[in-house]
Design a protein around this motif. Sequence first.
Motif, PDB file in Angstrom:
ATOM      1  N   GLN A 135       0.838  -1.205   0.000  1.00 47.14           N
ATOM      2  CA  GLN A 135       0.000   0.000   0.000  1.00 47.14           C
ATOM      3  C   GLN A 135       0.873   1.255   0.000  1.00 47.14           C
ATOM      4  O   GLN A 135       0.609   2.210  -0.740  1.00 47.14           O
ATOM      5  CB  GLN A 135      -0.924  -0.003   1.220  1.00 47.14           C
ATOM      6  N   SER A 142       1.470   5.827  -7.414  1.00 49.52           N
ATOM      7  CA  SER A 142       0.167   6.036  -8.058  1.00 49.52           C
ATOM      8  C   SER A 142       0.189   7.242  -8.978  1.00 49.52           C
ATOM      9  O   SER A 142       0.752   8.287  -8.663  1.00 49.52           O
ATOM     10  CB  SER A 142      -0.920   6.218  -6.994  1.00 49.52           C
ATOM     11  N   VAL A 150      -3.568   5.038  -1.645  1.00 53.30           N
ATOM     12  CA  VAL A 150      -4.280   3.912  -2.257  1.00 53.30           C
ATOM     13  C   VAL A 150      -5.030   3.180  -1.152  1.00 53.30           C
ATOM     14  O   VAL A 150      -4.463   2.879  -0.093  1.00 53.30           O
ATOM     15  CB  VAL A 150      -3.289   2.976  -2.981  1.00 53.30           C
ATOM     16  N   GLY A 151      -6.303   2.910  -1.378  1.00 54.93           N
ATOM     17  CA  GLY A 151      -7.113   2.246  -0.361  1.00 54.93           C
ATOM     18  C   GLY A 151      -6.709   0.794  -0.146  1.00 54.93           C
ATOM     19  O   GLY A 151      -6.311   0.103  -1.083  1.00 54.93           O
ATOM     20  N   PRO A 153      -7.566  -2.898   0.235  1.00 54.94           N
ATOM     21  CA  PRO A 153      -8.713  -3.782  -0.022  1.00 54.94           C
ATOM     22  C   PRO A 153      -9.028  -4.631   1.201  1.00 54.94           C
ATOM     23  O   PRO A 153      -8.138  -4.921   2.006  1.00 54.94           O
ATOM     24  CB  PRO A 153      -8.229  -4.679  -1.172  1.00 54.94           C
ATOM     25  N   SER A 157     -10.672  -9.284  -1.497  1.00 55.60           N
ATOM     26  CA  SER A 157     -11.116  -8.375  -2.551  1.00 55.60           C
ATOM     27  C   SER A 157      -9.906  -7.706  -3.210  1.00 55.60           C
ATOM     28  O   SER A 157      -8.768  -7.989  -2.870  1.00 55.60           O
ATOM     29  CB  SER A 157     -12.076  -7.330  -1.990  1.00 55.60           C
ATOM     30  N   THR A 159      -8.419  -3.902  -5.393  1.00 53.63           N
ATOM     31  CA  THR A 159      -8.597  -2.507  -5.774  1.00 53.63           C
ATOM     32  C   THR A 159      -7.812  -2.264  -7.055  1.00 53.63           C
ATOM     33  O   THR A 159      -6.831  -2.955  -7.328  1.00 53.63           O
ATOM     34  CB  THR A 159      -8.125  -1.556  -4.645  1.00 53.63           C
ATOM     35  N   ARG A 160      -8.291  -1.313  -7.831  1.00 55.95           N
ATOM     36  CA  ARG A 160      -7.599  -0.964  -9.075  1.00 55.95           C
ATOM     37  C   ARG A 160      -6.776   0.297  -8.858  1.00 55.95           C
ATOM     38  O   ARG A 160      -7.226   1.235  -8.194  1.00 55.95           O
ATOM     39  CB  ARG A 160      -8.600  -0.745 -10.207  1.00 55.95           C
ATOM     40  N   VAL A 161      -5.600   0.314  -9.441  1.00 50.10           N
ATOM     41  CA  VAL A 161      -4.721   1.472  -9.323  1.00 50.10           C
ATOM     42  C   VAL A 161      -3.889   1.587 -10.591  1.00 50.10           C
ATOM     43  O   VAL A 161      -3.575   0.574 -11.230  1.00 50.10           O
ATOM     44  CB  VAL A 161      -3.819   1.346  -8.064  1.00 50.10           C
ATOM     45  N   GLU A 169      -4.373  -4.454 -10.799  1.00 53.85           N
ATOM     46  CA  GLU A 169      -5.341  -4.910  -9.804  1.00 53.85           C
ATOM     47  C   GLU A 169      -4.537  -5.462  -8.631  1.00 53.85           C
ATOM     48  O   GLU A 169      -3.687  -6.328  -8.821  1.00 53.85           O
ATOM     49  CB  GLU A 169      -6.239  -5.999 -10.377  1.00 53.85           C
TER      50      GLU A 169
END
Length: 197
Positions: A135, A142, A150-151, A153, A157, A159-161, A169
């Motif tokens: 992260q 990013s 960046v969140g 997940p 799950s 997250t897309r970045v 992903e």
Amino acid sequence: MTIESHPLTPFLPHHAHSLFLGSFPPPRARWSMDFFYPNWINDFWRVMGLVFFEDKAYFEVKGEKRFDKERIAAFADHQGLAFYDTATRVRRLKDNASDNFLEVVEPTDIGALLGQMPDCCRLITTGAKASELLQQQLTLASESAEALPVGMPTIGSFTRVHAYGRALEWFRMPSTSRAYPLSLDKKADFYRHLFVI
């Protein structure tokens, strides 16, 4: 306190589409092979055996407490799976494999790994420490206009970045350590989703 450098070379098939990232290998005394997730009591390769072959012992050497490195490497290459860790140099604050007592001296340069795999579009972390470290790196790399962190997940799950010049992903998976309170079958269920999306 001793600083340890990562003892393994990154396993990066040129055609890989997915990069698995743990935190750092356990002390060598706990290894059952010279490859990633080497600890006999870590269930990563049992999970892969269940997911791909419906056999948790598929990657074990029969009658021995070790995994079959050659079978694993051939499988990973065939499936386009790459492996390394989110830390390159660490200090162990206690003489064990626990992430809780791992001080990261030098994080891995994720961009450099991806630079060797032009088709890699998935990053998969296999535990809390690896997820926290990734992260941090993804936030720095990013390319979003907002420059927000960046969140993280939720487990299971993604997250897309957009980072390192490509769309990625990031999948956050449960640890395959026996210390993680989830049955082997339930861990396999989480990992199975990686290959059906």
